[in-house]
Motif scaffolding. Structure first.
Motif, short mmCIF file in Angstrom:
data_model
loop_
_atom_site.label_atom_id
_atom_site.label_comp_id
_atom_site.label_asym_id
_atom_site.label_seq_id
_atom_site.Cartn_x
_atom_site.Cartn_y
_atom_site.Cartn_z
N ASN A 1 0.69 -1.26 -0.08
CA ASN A 1 0.11 0.13 -0.06
C ASN A 1 0.89 1.14 -0.09
N THR A 2 0.47 2.48 -0.65
CA THR A 2 1.16 3.56 -0.68
C THR A 2 1.05 4.40 0.68
N PHE A 3 -0.05 3.95 1.44
CA PHE A 3 -0.43 4.72 2.58
C PHE A 3 0.10 3.89 3.77
N PRO A 4 0.57 4.50 5.07
CA PRO A 4 1.10 3.85 6.31
C PRO A 4 0.46 2.46 6.49
N HIS A 5 1.26 1.60 7.11
CA HIS A 5 0.54 0.43 7.20
C HIS A 5 -0.49 0.78 8.55
N SER A 6 -1.41 -0.17 8.62
CA SER A 6 -2.64 -0.04 9.49
C SER A 6 -2.92 1.36 10.04
N ILE B 1 -6.27 13.44 4.61
CA ILE B 1 -6.78 12.54 5.57
C ILE B 1 -6.09 12.66 6.99
N LEU B 2 -6.64 12.93 7.94
CA LEU B 2 -5.99 13.02 9.24
C LEU B 2 -6.15 11.75 9.95
N LEU B 3 -4.76 11.25 10.25
CA LEU B 3 -4.85 9.90 10.98
C LEU B 3 -4.96 9.96 12.39
N VAL B 4 -6.18 10.03 12.89
CA VAL B 4 -6.41 10.17 14.24
C VAL B 4 -6.23 8.95 15.06
N ASP B 5 -6.41 8.00 14.65
CA ASP B 5 -6.11 6.71 15.42
C ASP B 5 -5.93 5.47 14.57
N LYS B 6 -4.68 4.84 14.59
CA LYS B 6 -4.31 3.78 13.51
C LYS B 6 -4.55 2.30 13.92
N GLY B 7 -5.02 2.36 15.20
CA GLY B 7 -5.34 1.08 15.97
C GLY B 7 -6.34 0.18 15.15
N GLU B 8 -6.34 -1.03 15.55
CA GLU B 8 -7.30 -1.74 15.22
C GLU B 8 -8.88 -1.43 15.18
N LYS B 9 -9.55 -1.36 14.30
CA LYS B 9 -11.14 -0.88 14.78
C LYS B 9 -11.52 -2.12 15.60
N GLN B 10 -12.60 -1.61 16.56
CA GLN B 10 -13.22 -2.83 17.60
C GLN B 10 -14.13 -3.19 16.96
N VAL B 11 -14.74 -2.72 15.92
CA VAL B 11 -15.93 -3.34 15.20
C VAL B 11 -15.52 -3.20 13.44
N SER B 12 -15.55 -4.33 12.87
CA SER B 12 -15.50 -4.53 11.28
C SER B 12 -16.64 -3.92 10.38
N SER B 13 -16.14 -3.24 9.38
CA SER B 13 -17.19 -2.86 8.78
C SER B 13 -18.34 -4.05 8.49
N CYS C 1 -3.66 14.37 15.50
CA CYS C 1 -3.43 13.24 14.65
C CYS C 1 -2.23 12.60 15.45
N GLN C 2 -2.49 11.03 15.36
CA GLN C 2 -1.57 10.01 15.85
C GLN C 2 0.05 10.26 15.21
N ASN C 3 0.91 10.66 15.70
CA ASN C 3 2.27 10.90 15.53
C ASN C 3 2.09 12.09 14.50
N GLU C 4 1.25 13.10 14.62
CA GLU C 4 1.14 14.05 13.61
C GLU C 4 1.01 13.69 12.10
N GLN C 5 0.31 12.57 11.89
CA GLN C 5 0.47 11.92 10.62
C GLN C 5 -0.87 12.42 9.72
N TYR C 6 -0.69 12.63 8.54
CA TYR C 6 -1.87 13.01 7.82
C TYR C 6 -1.39 12.80 6.17
N ILE C 7 -2.27 12.69 5.23
CA ILE C 7 -1.96 12.14 4.02
C ILE C 7 -2.73 13.16 3.05
N CYS C 8 -1.67 13.87 2.16
CA CYS C 8 -2.76 14.91 1.27
C CYS C 8 -3.05 14.14 0.03
N ASP C 9 -4.25 13.89 -0.30
CA ASP C 9 -4.60 13.14 -1.52
C ASP C 9 -5.65 13.95 -2.15
#
Ligand code: DP6
Length: 364
Positions: free
Chosen positions: A119-124, A215-227, A347-355
Motif C-alpha cells: 500500500n502507498t499509505f502507512p501500515h495499519s 486524511i487526518l490519521l487520528v487513530d491507527k489502531g485496529e477497529k473494535q468493530v469491522s465494517s 493526529c497520531q504521530n502528527e500523521q496526515y496524507i494529502c490526497d
C-alpha cells in the motif's frame, strides 16, 4: 450493453479450452471516499442503499499476481504477502472472495497463485485498504480471463472487474474507475445498478475539479468493530428504513449540487452523511462508537474555521476515527496552513496524507 439490463448471468465466463501455463500481472488500484455512505447490505454483497464516492489518487494498493497451473483442481491454492512478508491473516477474506467469484472465473482452482501486495499509505493507518486491495486483486484475476478471451471489450472488462471487486468488499467496486462513482440502483441516476460501480453520468461543476482530500490519521489502531459486522447490525436496526430512504434523497440532492457547484450545500450533505453513518453505529444493537475524542476536536475546529473564514472546508468520516478534510483545490494553501497549525496536533504521530480526486486503477 446498458447496465440497467445486466444481471449476474452476464458475468459468467464463456467456455475455454486451454489456459495460459503461468504468468505475472500487476495492477494498482486507488482507495475511495464515500460522500453518500454504503452501510447495510443484503446477501451477495448487494447494498441496501446507493452510494457515491470520489476515487482517490495517491492512496493506492499495488498488487502483483503470479499464477502457475497446478496438478489437481481440488481447491484454491494461494499465498499472500504484504510488503514481502507472508500474511496468513489475509487468507480467510481472500478465500471467501475466491469462493464468491469462482462461478464467474471458473479457472481459479486450476492455478497456484502468489499475491504480493503493498500500500502507498502507512501500515495499519486505519485507512480502508480493503477497497483498493480487493479492486487490485479482482483486476489481476480478470486479466487472466482477458488473456483467455482477448475479444472481451474494455467496457465489459471494467464492469466485470467492479462486479468481482464488489464480491470481495462492497466499497471496492467503486475503486476501479474515477473520479465520481455510483454504486446501487437509484432512480435519479441512469444506469445505476447494485451489481457494480458506474461512472457518475451527469454534469459536474468545475468547483469539484481536483477536489482535495487531506486524511487526518487520528487513530491507527485496529477497529473494535469491522465494517462487515457493522453492515450486519443494520438488519433490524430501528432506523434502517429511514436511513436507506435518506441515502436515495441525498444522492438526488447531490445531483443538483454537483451540477450547480454550491459548496455550502455540498458540505451540508457530506457532513450529514458522515454523522449519520456514525449515528447508525451508536443507535444499533449492540451499539458502538468508532470516533475518538480527537475526531470531535477536529470536527469542531473545522466548523469554527469555516465560520471564521467562510472557506468551504468540510469533513467526512469512514468507519473509523480518521477525518477526511475535503476542499476545492483553489483553497489548498490556507487550508493546509490551518491543518498544520490547528489539526495536526490531534493526529497520531502528527500523521496526515494529502490526497485528491483520482482517475482509477492502472495496469503496470
Ligand atoms: C463506511 O466495503 O468495507 O466505508 O462490503 O463488508 O467489505 P464490506 O464493507 P466495506 O464498507 C465500507 C463502509 C464505509 C462506507 C462506504 O465506503 O460507502
Amino acid at each position: 450493453m446498458g447496465s440497467v439490463t445486466m444481471t449476474e448471468k452476464d458475468f459468467t465466463s464463456k467456455p475455454y479450452k486451454t489456459l495460459p501455463e503461468h504468468g505475472i500481472i500487476t495492477w494498482e488500484a486507488p482507495s475511495n471516499i464515500a460522500l453518500v455512505k454504503y452501510w447495510g447490505k443484503k446477501t451477495n454483497q448487494i447494498p441496501e442503499n446507493p452510494s457515491l464516492s470520489f476515487t482517490l489518487s495517491r492512496c493506492k494498493t499495488i498488487t502483483t499476481l503470479s499464477y502457475s497451473i497446478k496438478e489437481d483442481n481440488s481447491g484454491f491454492a494461494f499465498e499472500v504477502f504484504l510488503d514481502g512478508e507472508k500474511k496468513d491473516s489475509f487468507k480467510p477474506k481472500i478465500e471467501t472472495f475466491f469462493k464468491r467469484i469462482e462461478p464467474y472465473l471458473p479457472f481459479l482452482k486450476a492455478y497456484t497463485f502468489k499475491i504480493e501486495t503493498t500500500n502507498t499509505f502507512p501500515h495499519s493507518s486505519g485507512i480502508a485498504s480493503s477497497a483498493s486491495g480487493m479492486s487490485a486483486l479482482a483486476l489481476c484475476l480478470l486479466s487472466i480471463e482477458k488473456m483467455i478471451h482477448p475479444e472481451m471489450t474494455a467496457d465489459f472488462f471494467t464492469k466485470k472487474a467492479s462486479f468481482l471487486a464488489r464480491l470481495g468488499s462492497g466499497s471496492a467496486c467503486r475503486s476501479v474507475e474515477g473520479s465520481l462513482i455510483v454504486w446501487g440502483k437509484t432512480k435519479t441516476i441512469k444506469d445505476s445498478t447494485d451489481l457494480f460501480g458506474t461512472k457518475y453520468p451527469y454534469k459536474v461543476h468545475d468547483n469539484f475539479n481536483n477536489y482535495q482530500d487531506t486524511i487526518l490519521l487520528v487513530d491507527k489502531g485496529e477497529k473494535q468493530v469491522s465494517s462487515t459486522l457493522g453492515h450486519k447490525l443494520m438488519h433490524n436496526h430501528p432506523f434502517a428504513k429511514t436511513r436507506f430512504k435518506q441515502a436515495h434523497e441525498n444522492l438526488e440532492k447531490l445531483k443538483g449540487i454537483l451540477e450547480n457547484g454550491d459548496l455550502n450545500q455540498f458540505i451540508e450533505v457530506m457532513e450529514s452523511e458522515a454523522l449519520t453513518l456514525h449515528a447508525m453505529m451508536m443507535t444499533g444493537f449492540p451499539y458502538f462508537i468508532l470516533m475518538k475524542p480527537n475526531t470531535l476536536e477536529i470536527i469542531n475546529k473545522i466548523w469554527k474555521y469555516r465560520q471564521d473564514t467562510g472557506l468551504p472546508v468540510g469533513f467526512t468520516l469512514d468507519a473509523g476515527a480518521n477525518v477526511h478534510v475535503l476542499y476545492p483545490e483553489e483553497h489548498t494553501k490556507p487550508v493546509l496552513k490551518f491543518i498544520k497549525n490547528e489539526l495536526v496536533a490531534y493526529c497520531q504521530n502528527e500523521q496526515y496524507i494529502c490526497d485528491q480526486i483520482g482517475l482509477g486503477a492502472n495496469q503496470l
